[in-house]
Scaffold this active site. Sequence first.
Site, PDB file in Angstrom:
ATOM      1  CE  LYS A 187      -4.352  -1.835   1.231  1.00 24.26           C
ATOM      2  NZ  LYS A 187      -5.357  -2.127   2.044  1.00 24.26           N
ATOM      3  NE  ARG A 225      -7.346  -8.624   0.430  1.00 23.62           N
ATOM      4  CZ  ARG A 225      -6.827  -7.784  -0.581  1.00 23.62           C
ATOM      5  NH1 ARG A 225      -6.082  -7.148  -0.178  1.00 23.62           N
ATOM      6  NH2 ARG A 225      -7.501  -8.094  -1.830  1.00 23.62           N
TER       7      ARG A 225
HETATM    8  N1  PMM Z   1      -7.501  -3.635   0.402  1.00 21.91           N
HETATM    9  C1  PMM Z   1      -7.665  -4.026  -0.721  1.00 21.91           C
HETATM   10  C2  PMM Z   1      -8.502  -4.866  -1.238  1.00 21.91           C
HETATM   11  N2  PMM Z   1      -9.055  -5.861  -0.256  1.00 21.91           N
HETATM   12  N3  PMM Z   1     -10.018  -6.368   2.004  1.00 21.91           N
HETATM   13  C3  PMM Z   1      -9.619  -5.960   3.319  1.00 21.91           C
HETATM   14  N4  PMM Z   1     -10.444  -6.898   4.176  1.00 21.91           N
HETATM   15  N5  PMM Z   1      -8.898  -5.134   3.526  1.00 21.91           N
HETATM   16  C4  PMM Z   1      -7.979  -4.342   2.883  1.00 21.91           C
HETATM   17  O1  PMM Z   1      -7.328  -3.283   3.451  1.00 21.91           O
HETATM   18  C5  PMM Z   1      -8.311  -4.401   1.424  1.00 21.91           C
HETATM   19  C6  PMM Z   1      -8.938  -5.419   1.065  1.00 21.91           C
HETATM   20  C7  PMM Z   1      -6.995  -3.019  -1.761  1.00 21.91           C
HETATM   21  O2  PMM Z   1      -7.030  -3.534  -2.965  1.00 21.91           O
HETATM   22  P1  PMM Z   1      -5.518  -4.610  -3.709  1.00 21.91           P
HETATM   23  O3  PMM Z   1      -5.951  -6.108  -3.396  1.00 21.91           O
HETATM   24  O4  PMM Z   1      -5.209  -4.204  -5.032  1.00 21.91           O
HETATM   25  O5  PMM Z   1      -4.310  -4.385  -2.546  1.00 21.91           O
END
Ligand code: PMM
Length: 298
Positions: free
Chosen positions: A225, A265
């Site tokens: 990020k 994640r």
């Molecule tokens: N960030 C993204 C996508 N899904 N799900 C959760 N639970 N928390 C997050 O901070 C989050 C998410 C951002 O998108 P990316 O998959 O492109 O990094």
Amino acid sequence: MSKQSGRGHVAGLPEWDRCAVMGVVNVTPDSFSDGGRWFEADTAVKHGLDLVAQGADLVDVGGESTRPGAARVDEAEELRRVVPVVRELAAEGVVVSVDTLRARVAEQALAAGAVLVNDVSGGLADPRMVPVVAAAGAPFVVMHWRGFLQGDAVRGSYQDVVAEVVDELHARVQAVREGGVAPERIVVDPGLGFSKEARHDLELLAHLDRLRALGHPVLVAASRKRFLGRVLAGPDGAPPPARERDAATAAVSALAAHAGAWAVRVHEVRATADAVRVARAVEAAGAATAPRTPEDAR
Ligand code: PMM
């Protein structure tokens, strides 16, 4: 309460004796951090299996980028992207979560074998989401989210980011529980980068204990990020590109695991899989040698 016992367990999911690793499979042409590399279903399934081979405990499949300002994809297209990938990964025995804002996508992904719904809006984007998750008896990730924001609001405005995120998550969790989702199936997530500046993300990471005090397992999604770009920026202020933030991501994984996160994640699994295992080993060593009484400590 020890760090480990405080990590929590999510009813309906396997139990891990350490922070779990959620690998990301974005079946999108436009996600900011992996830029469409996993767009075709076959490639996405193979990528998901590779992540498991590298140490992912769960695989999070998404068909719509949630990047601030990203255009929404229509529902039929999201279903077309997500459902076949979920079905194949689940058939291979992978623990699959579905990353979606839409109740219908969640419903069909659950029918195809997903076991966790990860909604970055915590059920706010689609009024049918909470009823669908409740009816399915599925575990649900409730992320801190302030809406589909544009312009300056994308960065968020806070007096006290930790207190406000905790309060807003608390309110959201209450609503989700009132909507019928069992408390033991709810995961909370601070929503790093969503209506937050780098300093907000860092403060939230520094106070994961305050999020854990909500009484639900905590998911941390820092992978690649923007705030990591800021931390790693050179003297000219230029952040490294998203793909060069994986070592920093693994560092966050170790810190989050040590602070009692239930799961992290990440896009690049291998280093994080190592990080959570090291954190676990350090915890175990600490527990084995911890002074049992004040006298022992002297
Ligand atoms: N960030 C993204 C996508 N899904 N799900 C959760 N639970 N928390 C997050 O901070 C989050 C998410 C951002 O998108 P990316 O998959 O492109 O990094």
